[in-house]
Design an enzyme around this catalytic site. Structure first.
Site, mmCIF file in Angstrom:
data_model
loop_
_atom_site.group_PDB
_atom_site.id
_atom_site.type_symbol
_atom_site.label_atom_id
_atom_site.label_comp_id
_atom_site.label_asym_id
_atom_site.label_seq_id
_atom_site.Cartn_x
_atom_site.Cartn_y
_atom_site.Cartn_z
ATOM 1 N N TYR A 279 -21.472 8.788 -32.085
ATOM 2 C CA TYR A 279 -21.506 10.017 -31.814
ATOM 3 C C TYR A 279 -22.996 10.407 -31.543
ATOM 4 O O TYR A 279 -23.318 11.257 -30.707
ATOM 5 C CB TYR A 279 -20.993 10.928 -33.153
ATOM 6 C CG TYR A 279 -19.464 10.646 -33.208
ATOM 7 C CD1 TYR A 279 -18.725 10.327 -32.202
ATOM 8 C CD2 TYR A 279 -18.830 11.397 -34.210
ATOM 9 C CE1 TYR A 279 -17.392 10.356 -32.285
ATOM 10 C CE2 TYR A 279 -17.608 11.319 -34.776
ATOM 11 C CZ TYR A 279 -16.663 10.650 -33.744
ATOM 12 O OH TYR A 279 -15.442 10.783 -33.923
ATOM 13 N N LYS B 65 -17.068 12.108 -38.411
ATOM 14 C CA LYS B 65 -17.815 11.037 -38.741
ATOM 15 C C LYS B 65 -19.348 11.221 -38.485
ATOM 16 O O LYS B 65 -20.185 10.589 -39.102
ATOM 17 C CB LYS B 65 -17.374 9.648 -37.886
ATOM 18 C CG LYS B 65 -17.668 8.580 -38.209
ATOM 19 C CD LYS B 65 -17.334 7.304 -37.420
ATOM 20 C CE LYS B 65 -17.610 7.219 -36.040
ATOM 21 N NZ LYS B 65 -17.193 5.953 -35.191
#
Length: 376
Positions: A167, A132
């Site tokens: 993230y 991602k």
């Protein structure tokens, strides 16, 4: 490989009952583990399941790391012994903004508990993220129709995308900590491993699907589109992820670096579907783009079928909604019209050479799930 030689490394694995958490605990306990011998503490939100081998851990701590007070209470007393934090935990939510808030809080709470004492021994943190990083928040409907992923193969030096991403938030938290604490980032592809406690468990989900098809004599039809059926993807074996994280945690040149971590090969879903058919003894059904098939809709009312399979075979008691991710699989395989492949060049350049044969690893992982009494 360059390696430190401390008297004892002490690991804290947060998310120890997930696919990579189990693989990490197992790998660290091996006599041949880099940096060994290791003492291992494991953290999870719930009690250890019966399938988790107690020999993998020296001490287990049941803890919801979202609770700042309890996290400090439980982890501060061991901050004087923990040298390495392995972060393989995740909180999955519908909104990426909530993902950012919850996952950031979890990591920050643990880091504060381990570093606030003057006797803190923490030296290195490994953070597991994923692809991602290169695609954006693909499962958040507020953004999924506007994303423009990076070109494959994904490379670690690609710039961040202009979308919220938890993230990125976790990487920034680690980078904000001063020396001597170092970190490494480990970006996985689709993970293959053995656990009933991982949210994104592709293999277990497809195994449940195959078993339901076999039980009800349904055709084992592909869940995606023609593009994903025919184009290249990669996977990350949980054992390879564990090896890379341990390597980076004790190798000086790998400190403060981000690494992709995949098996090093590619596959098509057509190839993998044939392997699944062989493993579960179901008939291979060629993909037909003229036939509409809603995979998630087909499985939404099959909970009682799975309950019957569990009861009949004396399996570990699981509910279908707790161990599968059918909606996510369908979205990814029907909507990601990209070749989902990572470059492993940087990892090789820095000295990590772990690999796995993706297609050959399916049957052994299914057998492991059978031994754990998660699958019949």
């Amino acid at each position: 490989m360059e390696e430190e030689n401390p008297t004892l490394h002490v690991a804290l694995i947060v998310g120890v009952t997930g696919m990579v958490g189990v693989a990490l605990a197992e790998a660290l306990k091996k006599p041949t583990a880099l940096g060994g011998p290791w003492k291992i503490y494991g953290v999870a939100r719930r009690a250890l399941p019966v399938w988790f081998p107690p020999s993998f851990l020296d001490e287990f701590i049941m803890l919801d790391t979202l609770n700042e007070e309890n996290t400090s209470k439980m982890l501060s007393p061991i901050s004087s012994v923990i040298t390495h934090l392995f972060w393989v935990a995740i909180s999955v939510n519908q909104s990426e903004e909530i993902n950012i808030s919850r996952n950031s809080s979890m990591l920050s709470n643990v880091l504060y508990a381990l570093t606030s004492s003057p006797n803190s021994q923490l030296r290195h943190v490994t953070l597991q993220t994923g692809t991602k990083q290169y695609m954006g928040p693909i499962l958040d409907i507020a953004f999924s129709n506007h994303l423009v992923p990076h070109d494959a193969p994904f490379r670690e030096d690609y710039p961040r995308l202009p979308f919220p991403n938890f993230y990125y938030a976790l990487e920034d938290i680690l980078a904000s900590y001063p020396k001597p604490i170092t970190y490494s980032i480990h970006r996985s592809s689709l993970i293959i491993g053995a656990s009933s406690r991982s949210y994104f468990n592709m293999l277990l989900s497809l195994s449940v699907y195959a078993l339901i098809c076999k039980h009800g004599n349904y055709p084992f039809r592909y869940a995606g589109n023609k593009y994903s059926w025919e184009h290249f993807w990669d996977m990350s074996d949980a054992r390879v992820l564990a090896e890379q994280q341990i390597w980076a945690s004790v190798t000086d040149k790998a400190k403060n670096q981000a690494f992709n971590c995949t098996n090093g090969d590619v596959f098509t879903w057509k190839m993998l579907w044939k392997v699944l058919c062989d493993v579960f003894d179901v008939e291979f059904v060629p993909f037909d783009e003229q036939e509409e098939f809603d995979f998630a809709d087909f499985l939404k009312d099959k909970g009682e079928v799975w309950d019957e399979i569990v009861k009949t075979n004396g399996l570990y008691n699981t509910k279908i909604e707790e161990i599968t991710c059918f909606n996510e699989i369908q979205f990814i395989l029907k909507n990601l019209n990209i070749q989902h492949v990572c470059s492993m060049y940087k990892s090789r350049e820095f000295g990590f050479h772990g690999y796995a044969d993706t297609l050959a690893s399916i049957a052994p992982w299914v057998e492991r799930l059978r031994q754990m009494k998660i699958l019949p």
